[in-house]
Scaffold this active site. Structure first.
Site, PDB file in Angstrom:
ATOM      1  CG  HIS A  10      61.312  -3.475 -61.132  1.00 38.24           C
ATOM      2  ND1 HIS A  10      61.703  -2.417 -60.341  1.00 38.24           N
ATOM      3  CD2 HIS A  10      61.389  -4.567 -60.337  1.00 38.24           C
ATOM      4  CE1 HIS A  10      61.989  -2.846 -59.125  1.00 38.24           C
ATOM      5  NE2 HIS A  10      61.806  -4.138 -59.100  1.00 38.24           N
ATOM      6  CG  ASN A  11      62.140  -2.523 -69.500  1.00 41.88           C
ATOM      7  OD1 ASN A  11      61.683  -3.432 -70.177  1.00 41.88           O
ATOM      8  ND2 ASN A  11      62.291  -1.292 -69.972  1.00 41.88           N
ATOM      9  CE  LYS A  14      66.788  -0.795 -70.140  1.00 43.16           C
ATOM     10  NZ  LYS A  14      67.496   0.140 -69.217  1.00 43.16           N
ATOM     11  CG  ASP A  69      71.085   4.747 -66.966  1.00 43.72           C
ATOM     12  OD1 ASP A  69      69.931   4.471 -66.611  1.00 43.72           O
ATOM     13  OD2 ASP A  69      71.447   5.910 -67.206  1.00 43.72           O
ATOM     14  CG  PHE A 157      62.395  -2.062 -75.422  1.00 41.25           C
ATOM     15  CD1 PHE A 157      62.949  -1.188 -74.497  1.00 41.25           C
ATOM     16  CD2 PHE A 157      63.102  -3.214 -75.750  1.00 41.25           C
ATOM     17  CE1 PHE A 157      64.186  -1.454 -73.912  1.00 41.25           C
ATOM     18  CE2 PHE A 157      64.339  -3.487 -75.172  1.00 41.25           C
ATOM     19  CZ  PHE A 157      64.877  -2.596 -74.249  1.00 41.25           C
ATOM     20  CG  HIS A 185      72.647   0.457 -77.294  1.00 44.57           C
ATOM     21  ND1 HIS A 185      71.684  -0.157 -78.063  1.00 44.57           N
ATOM     22  CD2 HIS A 185      71.976   0.963 -76.219  1.00 44.57           C
ATOM     23  CE1 HIS A 185      70.494  -0.024 -77.499  1.00 44.57           C
ATOM     24  NE2 HIS A 185      70.643   0.644 -76.376  1.00 44.57           N
ATOM     25  NE  ARG A 186      70.254  -3.045 -72.835  1.00 42.48           N
ATOM     26  CZ  ARG A 186      69.339  -2.318 -73.460  1.00 42.48           C
ATOM     27  NH1 ARG A 186      68.729  -2.794 -74.528  1.00 42.48           N
ATOM     28  NH2 ARG A 186      69.031  -1.120 -73.032  1.00 42.48           N
TER      29      ARG A 186
END
Length: 209
Positions: A10-11, A14, A69, A157, A185-186
């Site tokens: 729900h971010n 992201k 995560d 963020f 990292h993502r």
């Protein structure tokens, strides 16, 4: 025809970041935010929590689900905050409070010992309704750097304003979004995930993805 993947978060930050990262590598892909209930994230690793969220989203929507995560791990803190990164200063405390607490904890630590890294685990879950037997896959990305002495930058963020990636003299929050999305990292986790994502997309087809 576009491919849709529900993102178990729900971010809004992201969702936007995922869409930019995926869009650069799979232009036909569309990230759809998850509007279902949030599961209890009671795993003790990034991978466990990512799978918990992706499984819940896949079960609730009947669609291919992605979940990540992620967090920051600090060497001198024994890899804390780790999976507690989002609530380091307490439930509902928010990004600023989390950053402030971490900086306070490191206030007497000199730069050579402020090593840290961002870690991201992305889980991909395909429900059995779309693929016989279903499918699960987990990818990980790590971004090394140093914890800065004070926040800098207005992009990004979370802990971005206090994280200086290796080889740079600016924080992740001082990078432009396209710069961050090329090395974060993502992004690194997604590079590992991409072949599996493309394989699944071919198996289930655009109409189901």
């Amino acid at each position: 025809m576009s491919l849709e993947f529900v993102l178990a978060t729900h971010n809004a930050h992201k969702v936007g970041e995922f869409q930019r990262i995926i869009g650069q590598r799979m232009p036909q892909a569309v990230v759809v935010p998850y509007d279902g209930p949030e599961p209890v994230e009671d795993g003790v690793t990034f991978a466990a929590n990512a799978l918990i969220k992706a499984r819940a989203a896949a079960a609730h929507t009947g669609r291919i689900a992605l979940a990540d995560d992620s967090g920051i791990v600090v060497d001198v803190l024994g890899e804390a905050p780790g999976i507690l990164s989002a609530r380091w200063a307490g439930h509902g405390a928010g990004d600023e409070a989390n950053r402030r607490l971490l900086l306070d904890q490191l206030s007497d630590i000199a730069r050579p010992n402020r090593g840290a890294e961002f870690r991201c685990t992305i889980a991909l879950v395909v429900p059995e309704s779309l693929l016989p037997g279903g499918s699960e896959f987990v990818a990980e990305g790590r971004w090394r750097g140093t914890v800065a002495y004070e926040p800098r930058g207005s992009h990004g963020f979370g802990y971005d304003p206090i994280f200086e990636p290796d080889g740079l003299e600016i924080t992740a929050a001082e990078l432009l979004p396209e710069q961050k999305n090329a090395q974060s990292h993502r992004a690194l986790a997604f590079v590992e995930l991409l072949p599996e994502l493309e394989r699944i997309a071919e198996l289930v087809g655009p109409a189901s993805a």
